[in-house]
Design an enzyme around this catalytic site. Structure first.
Site, PDB file in Angstrom:
ATOM      1  N   ASP A   1       9.961  22.953 -16.066  1.00  0.00           N
ATOM      2  CA  ASP A   1       9.678  21.733 -16.680  1.00  0.00           C
ATOM      3  C   ASP A   1       8.713  21.919 -17.736  1.00  0.00           C
ATOM      4  OD1 ASP A   1       7.340  22.476 -15.359  1.00  0.00           O
ATOM      5  OD2 ASP A   1       7.001  20.706 -14.067  1.00  0.00           O
ATOM      6  N   HIS A  23      13.551  43.660   0.266  1.00  0.00           N
ATOM      7  CA  HIS A  23      13.757  43.084   1.539  1.00  0.00           C
ATOM      8  C   HIS A  23      14.507  41.932   1.701  1.00  0.00           C
ATOM      9  CE1 HIS A  23      10.334  45.523   3.633  1.00  0.00           C
ATOM     10  NE2 HIS A  23      11.026  46.432   2.886  1.00  0.00           N
ATOM     11  N   CYS A  53       7.353  26.437 -13.323  1.00  0.00           N
ATOM     12  CA  CYS A  53       6.765  25.077 -13.550  1.00  0.00           C
ATOM     13  C   CYS A  53       5.397  25.239 -13.390  1.00  0.00           C
ATOM     14  CB  CYS A  53       7.087  23.893 -12.376  1.00  0.00           C
ATOM     15  SG  CYS A  53       6.874  24.471 -10.634  1.00  0.00           S
ATOM     16  N   THR A  69       2.595  25.077 -10.763  1.00  0.00           N
ATOM     17  CA  THR A  69       2.279  25.777  -9.570  1.00  0.00           C
ATOM     18  C   THR A  69       3.204  26.721  -9.270  1.00  0.00           C
ATOM     19  OG1 THR A  69       3.024  24.258  -8.234  1.00  0.00           O
ATOM     20  CG2 THR A  69       0.856  23.985  -8.932  1.00  0.00           C
ATOM     21  N   HIS A  82      17.523  44.879   6.521  1.00  0.00           N
ATOM     22  CA  HIS A  82      17.439  43.486   5.895  1.00  0.00           C
ATOM     23  C   HIS A  82      18.469  42.816   5.570  1.00  0.00           C
ATOM     24  CE1 HIS A  82      13.641  45.385   5.339  1.00  0.00           C
ATOM     25  NE2 HIS A  82      13.891  46.681   4.527  1.00  0.00           N
TER      26      HIS A  82
HETATM   27  C1  RB5 Z   1       3.714  18.866 -13.493  1.00  0.00           C
HETATM   28  O1  RB5 Z   1       2.639  18.204 -13.471  1.00  0.00           O
HETATM   29  C2  RB5 Z   1       3.459  19.692 -12.023  1.00  0.00           C
HETATM   30  O2  RB5 Z   1       3.501  18.796 -10.681  1.00  0.00           O
HETATM   31  C3  RB5 Z   1       4.710  20.819 -11.806  1.00  0.00           C
HETATM   32  O3  RB5 Z   1       4.797  21.336 -12.836  1.00  0.00           O
HETATM   33  C4  RB5 Z   1       4.551  21.516 -10.789  1.00  0.00           C
HETATM   34  O4  RB5 Z   1       3.398  22.200 -10.882  1.00  0.00           O
HETATM   35  C5  RB5 Z   1       4.895  21.065  -9.317  1.00  0.00           C
HETATM   36  O5  RB5 Z   1       5.055  22.076  -8.560  1.00  0.00           O
END
Ligand code: RB5
Length: 149
Positions: A8, A98, A65, A67, A133
């Site tokens: 994203d 694994h 993304c 996080t 595994h």
């Molecule tokens: C985008 O602002 C953010 O929410 C997205 O990139 C991500 O961190 C979601 O897990």
């Protein structure tokens, strides 16, 4: 090895950086986007990569993304996908040995480019160990076969 990569807006910068490593390594990869830092939904790009992996159009996927959480949740809804959010080299290695993970997820707002690159290299270079595994993964796939479309 054929690879699909996607992000994203929050993962765009790291995705572009990681593409240089994929090129240097001579991998055959598809970039499903996004192509700018304009706000988009991680869901759309996570599903694109996850579907390519699920349909075996590619061998592995990389998703970024902010996080890594949104991409992980999304990708793991798709049959046959074993996506792992990684922030250190030990998990990068163990998730291949694994778990035979087929999508690597990174948080572009969490880790630096250098660590992300080393994680990705380790993840691509570590083979699955099979053996006991495999039986555990077979159980996941049996569950998918009986509960998912
Ligand atoms: C985008 O602002 C953010 O929410 C997205 O990139 C991500 O961190 C979601 O897990």
């Amino acid at each position: 090895m054929k690879i699909a990569i996607g992000s994203d807006h929050a993962g765009y910068e790291l995705k572009e950086y990681l593409k240089k490593t994929l090129k240097e390594r001579g991998y055959d990869f598809i970039d499903v986007g996004t192509d700018t830092e304009a706000s988009v939904d991680y869901t759309d790009f996570g599903l694109k990569v996850a579907k390519l992996v699920s349909e075996k159009a590619v061998d592995r996927g990389v998703l970024v993304c902010g996080t890594g959480g949104g991409m992980s949740i999304t990708a793991n809804k798709v049959k046959g996908v074993r996506a792992i959010l990684v922030q250190d080299l030990y998990v990068a290695m163990q998730s291949r040995k694994h778990l035979d993970t087929n999508i690597l997820v990174l948080g572009g707002r969490v880790i630096g480019k250098g660590l992300a690159e080393e994680i990705m290299k380790t993840w691509f270079d570590t083979p699955f160990e099979g053996g006991r595994h495999q039986g555990r993964i077979d159980k996941i796939m049996e569950w998918e076969d009986t509960h998912l479309n």
